[in-house]
Design a protein around this motif. Structure first.
Motif, PDB file in Angstrom:
ATOM      1  N   THR A   6      -5.407  44.936  34.799  1.00 17.14           N
ATOM      2  CA  THR A   6      -4.324  45.491  33.932  1.00 17.14           C
ATOM      3  C   THR A   6      -2.974  44.861  34.626  1.00 17.14           C
ATOM      4  O   THR A   6      -3.248  44.588  35.566  1.00 17.14           O
ATOM      5  CB  THR A   6      -4.363  47.307  33.423  1.00 17.14           C
ATOM      6  OG1 THR A   6      -3.726  47.079  32.566  1.00 17.14           O
ATOM      7  CG2 THR A   6      -4.561  47.476  34.700  1.00 17.14           C
ATOM      8  N   HIS A   7      -2.117  44.622  33.889  1.00 13.45           N
ATOM      9  CA  HIS A   7      -0.872  45.370  34.111  1.00 13.45           C
ATOM     10  C   HIS A   7       0.283  45.578  33.069  1.00 13.45           C
ATOM     11  O   HIS A   7      -0.284  45.973  32.409  1.00 13.45           O
ATOM     12  CB  HIS A   7      -0.411  43.739  34.501  1.00 13.45           C
ATOM     13  CG  HIS A   7       0.594  42.624  33.435  1.00 13.45           C
ATOM     14  ND1 HIS A   7      -1.348  41.887  33.014  1.00 13.45           N
ATOM     15  CD2 HIS A   7       1.016  42.177  33.607  1.00 13.45           C
ATOM     16  CE1 HIS A   7      -0.480  41.438  32.180  1.00 13.45           C
ATOM     17  NE2 HIS A   7       1.112  41.191  32.001  1.00 13.45           N
ATOM     18  N   VAL A   8       1.680  46.393  33.279  1.00 13.47           N
ATOM     19  CA  VAL A   8       2.350  46.726  32.717  1.00 13.47           C
ATOM     20  C   VAL A   8       3.151  45.605  32.627  1.00 13.47           C
ATOM     21  O   VAL A   8       4.154  45.739  33.531  1.00 13.47           O
ATOM     22  CB  VAL A   8       2.773  47.886  32.750  1.00 13.47           C
ATOM     23  CG1 VAL A   8       3.566  48.962  32.017  1.00 13.47           C
ATOM     24  CG2 VAL A   8       1.326  49.343  32.863  1.00 13.47           C
ATOM     25  N   LEU A   9       4.274  45.541  31.226  1.00 11.44           N
ATOM     26  CA  LEU A   9       5.639  44.367  31.575  1.00 11.44           C
ATOM     27  C   LEU A   9       6.891  45.465  30.965  1.00 11.44           C
ATOM     28  O   LEU A   9       6.024  46.675  29.885  1.00 11.44           O
ATOM     29  CB  LEU A   9       5.060  43.501  30.702  1.00 11.44           C
ATOM     30  CG  LEU A   9       4.579  42.092  31.623  1.00 11.44           C
ATOM     31  CD1 LEU A   9       3.652  40.971  30.727  1.00 11.44           C
ATOM     32  CD2 LEU A   9       5.218  41.677  32.668  1.00 11.44           C
ATOM     33  N   ASP A  10       7.348  45.781  30.866  1.00 11.23           N
ATOM     34  CA  ASP A  10       8.730  46.636  30.813  1.00 11.23           C
ATOM     35  C   ASP A  10       9.210  45.851  29.573  1.00 11.23           C
ATOM     36  O   ASP A  10      10.184  44.720  30.107  1.00 11.23           O
ATOM     37  CB  ASP A  10       9.466  47.834  31.600  1.00 11.23           C
ATOM     38  CG  ASP A  10      10.347  48.012  30.561  1.00 11.23           C
ATOM     39  OD1 ASP A  10      11.148  47.252  29.682  1.00 11.23           O
ATOM     40  OD2 ASP A  10      10.795  49.212  31.694  1.00 11.23           O
ATOM     41  N   ILE A  11       8.498  45.468  28.406  1.00 10.46           N
ATOM     42  CA  ILE A  11       9.894  44.724  27.271  1.00 10.46           C
ATOM     43  C   ILE A  11      10.870  44.667  27.512  1.00 10.46           C
ATOM     44  O   ILE A  11      11.838  43.551  26.291  1.00 10.46           O
ATOM     45  CB  ILE A  11       8.574  44.289  26.620  1.00 10.46           C
ATOM     46  CG1 ILE A  11       8.551  45.425  25.711  1.00 10.46           C
ATOM     47  CG2 ILE A  11       7.550  43.483  26.755  1.00 10.46           C
ATOM     48  CD1 ILE A  11       7.637  44.936  24.138  1.00 10.46           C
ATOM     49  N   ALA A  12      11.452  45.572  26.974  1.00  4.05           N
ATOM     50  CA  ALA A  12      12.740  46.210  26.801  1.00  4.05           C
ATOM     51  C   ALA A  12      14.152  45.917  28.127  1.00  4.05           C
ATOM     52  O   ALA A  12      14.681  45.020  27.796  1.00  4.05           O
ATOM     53  CB  ALA A  12      12.856  47.728  26.696  1.00  4.05           C
ATOM     54  N   LYS A  13      13.658  45.995  29.460  1.00  3.93           N
ATOM     55  CA  LYS A  13      13.963  45.536  30.492  1.00  3.93           C
ATOM     56  C   LYS A  13      13.583  44.088  30.878  1.00  3.93           C
ATOM     57  O   LYS A  13      14.347  43.720  31.620  1.00  3.93           O
ATOM     58  CB  LYS A  13      13.846  46.647  31.385  1.00  3.93           C
ATOM     59  CG  LYS A  13      14.322  47.863  31.184  1.00  3.93           C
ATOM     60  CD  LYS A  13      15.020  48.649  32.097  1.00  3.93           C
ATOM     61  CE  LYS A  13      15.630  49.638  31.992  1.00  3.93           C
ATOM     62  NZ  LYS A  13      16.869  49.972  32.843  1.00  3.93           N
TER      63      LYS A  13
END
Length: 117
Positions: A6-13
């Protein structure tokens, strides 16, 4: 041999989600078995697969992303309780010989996921 990542992308920043704790559970007959946890690195990824080998078998799983603290650190103001604090993603694994990549695309007021490879 298959595995789960998995991974997490902060699409707002427009940046990786660093420092987010992720728990993994196997779900059988409505019961959750805690299999482990990891924390995302500077790339928003875990340093090793979440599951692999004998622990990765066909069945139903749940990844639980603890995003509330990350959003606080990023300076996202919010009334309490936060709109998003803990995000559970439940999904099925049909073929444990395959690579299942289940990322989280995150913003302060929404998220999405998909199966990648």
């Amino acid at each position: 041999m298959g595995h789960l990542t998995t991974h997490v992308l902060d699409i707002a920043k427009g940046q990786p989600g660093q420092g987010i704790t992720i728990e993994v559970f196997r779900v059988e007959a409505g019961r959750r078995e805690h299999l482990g946890e990891a924390v995302t690195n500077v790339d928003g990824r875990c340093d090793t697969p979440i599951l692999e080998g004998d622990t990765f078998i066909p069945g139903e799983y749940e990844l639980v992303f603890h995003v509330g603290d990350y959003l606080r650190v990023q300076g996202v103001e919010s009334a309490e309780p936060r709109f998003l604090d803990v995000i559970p993603l439940r999904f099925g694994v049909a073929d444990a010989d395959e690579h299942y990549h289940v990322p989280l695309l995150l913003s302060p007021y929404g998220y999405s996921t998909y199966r990648g490879s």
